[in-house]
Design a protein around this motif. Structure first.
Motif, mmCIF file in Angstrom:
data_model
loop_
_atom_site.group_PDB
_atom_site.id
_atom_site.type_symbol
_atom_site.label_atom_id
_atom_site.label_comp_id
_atom_site.label_asym_id
_atom_site.label_seq_id
_atom_site.Cartn_x
_atom_site.Cartn_y
_atom_site.Cartn_z
ATOM 1 N N ASN A 15 16.277 23.344 80.105
ATOM 2 C CA ASN A 15 15.314 23.411 79.003
ATOM 3 C C ASN A 15 15.976 23.859 77.703
ATOM 4 O O ASN A 15 15.414 24.602 76.925
ATOM 5 N N GLY A 16 17.204 23.432 77.492
ATOM 6 C CA GLY A 16 17.889 23.732 76.238
ATOM 7 C C GLY A 16 18.798 24.949 76.268
ATOM 8 O O GLY A 16 19.483 25.214 75.290
ATOM 9 N N PHE A 17 18.831 25.685 77.356
ATOM 10 C CA PHE A 17 19.704 26.859 77.432
ATOM 11 C C PHE A 17 21.072 26.447 77.952
ATOM 12 O O PHE A 17 21.187 25.767 78.963
ATOM 13 N N VAL A 52 14.873 28.248 79.923
ATOM 14 C CA VAL A 52 14.210 28.736 78.723
ATOM 15 C C VAL A 52 12.845 28.061 78.626
ATOM 16 O O VAL A 52 12.735 26.845 78.734
ATOM 17 N N TYR A 53 11.818 28.876 78.451
ATOM 18 C CA TYR A 53 10.472 28.383 78.201
ATOM 19 C C TYR A 53 10.026 28.908 76.848
ATOM 20 O O TYR A 53 10.685 29.773 76.264
ATOM 21 N N SER A 54 8.912 28.451 76.352
ATOM 22 C CA SER A 54 8.491 28.834 74.995
ATOM 23 C C SER A 54 8.245 30.333 74.853
ATOM 24 O O SER A 54 8.484 30.896 73.786
ATOM 25 N N GLU A 55 7.793 31.005 75.900
ATOM 26 C CA GLU A 55 7.459 32.423 75.787
ATOM 27 C C GLU A 55 8.327 33.349 76.637
ATOM 28 O O GLU A 55 8.196 34.569 76.535
ATOM 29 N N TYR A 56 9.175 32.798 77.487
ATOM 30 C CA TYR A 56 9.996 33.650 78.341
ATOM 31 C C TYR A 56 11.219 32.892 78.844
ATOM 32 O O TYR A 56 11.321 31.680 78.678
ATOM 33 N N ASP A 76 11.668 37.201 81.935
ATOM 34 C CA ASP A 76 11.420 38.181 80.893
ATOM 35 C C ASP A 76 11.474 37.445 79.559
ATOM 36 O O ASP A 76 11.876 36.277 79.492
ATOM 37 N N GLN A 77 11.103 38.129 78.491
ATOM 38 C CA GLN A 77 11.137 37.519 77.167
ATOM 39 C C GLN A 77 12.566 37.344 76.678
ATOM 40 O O GLN A 77 12.824 36.515 75.823
ATOM 41 N N GLU A 78 13.509 38.117 77.214
ATOM 42 C CA GLU A 78 14.911 37.998 76.831
ATOM 43 C C GLU A 78 15.743 37.650 78.060
ATOM 44 O O GLU A 78 15.524 38.200 79.135
ATOM 45 N N ILE A 79 16.713 36.762 77.889
ATOM 46 C CA ILE A 79 17.523 36.328 79.024
ATOM 47 C C ILE A 79 18.318 37.480 79.613
ATOM 48 O O ILE A 79 18.488 37.572 80.829
ATOM 49 N N GLY A 80 18.774 38.407 78.808
ATOM 50 C CA GLY A 80 19.552 39.544 79.312
ATOM 51 C C GLY A 80 18.737 40.416 80.236
ATOM 52 O O GLY A 80 19.202 40.865 81.275
ATOM 53 N N ARG A 81 17.482 40.662 79.884
ATOM 54 C CA ARG A 81 16.640 41.497 80.735
ATOM 55 C C ARG A 81 16.214 40.741 81.995
ATOM 56 O O ARG A 81 16.058 41.330 83.048
ATOM 57 N N ALA A 82 16.041 39.428 81.901
ATOM 58 C CA ALA A 82 15.690 38.651 83.082
ATOM 59 C C ALA A 82 16.835 38.663 84.094
ATOM 60 O O ALA A 82 16.621 38.745 85.294
ATOM 61 N N SER A 83 18.061 38.598 83.606
ATOM 62 C CA SER A 83 19.208 38.574 84.533
ATOM 63 C C SER A 83 19.532 39.954 85.091
ATOM 64 O O SER A 83 20.286 40.073 86.047
ATOM 65 N N CYS A 84 18.961 41.011 84.531
ATOM 66 C CA CYS A 84 19.208 42.368 85.031
ATOM 67 C C CYS A 84 18.304 42.720 86.204
ATOM 68 O O CYS A 84 18.510 43.706 86.874
#
Length: 85
Positions: A15-17, A52-56, A76-84
């Motif tokens: 999705n563009g990431f 990547v989605y529009s809101e998370y 999560d809203q940020e990729i860094g926090r989602a990967s943690c």
């Protein structure tokens, strides 16, 4: 601090990431922490997908092991926090 290497089959962005080398290294570091749970480490592979989605953002990890496939995901809203997570 030395990390052994989990073999990556792939680290993908959707999705563009586009995962940077920093994203890949961070995933490798996190996955190295679970290696000792596997008996045959020579066959360890992990597939990491960052979406990547529009809101998370979402990070999905799939590890095929002998007789089982382990899968986890976090968002999560940020990729860094989602990967943690």
């Amino acid at each position: 601090l030395e990390f052994r290497r989990v073999l990556f089959r792939s680290v993908l962005g959707k999705n563009g990431f586009v995962p940077s080398q920093t994203n890949k290294d961070y995933a490798q570091e996190k996955l190295a922490k679970i290696e000792h749970y596997f008996q045959d480490q020579a066959e360890l592979e992990a597939r990491v997908v960052c979406k990547v989605y529009s809101e998370y953002h979402k990070v999905e990890v799939t590890i095929p092991a002998k007789n089982i496939v382990l899968r986890a995901e976090a968002q999560d809203q940020e990729i860094g926090r989602a990967s943690c997570r």
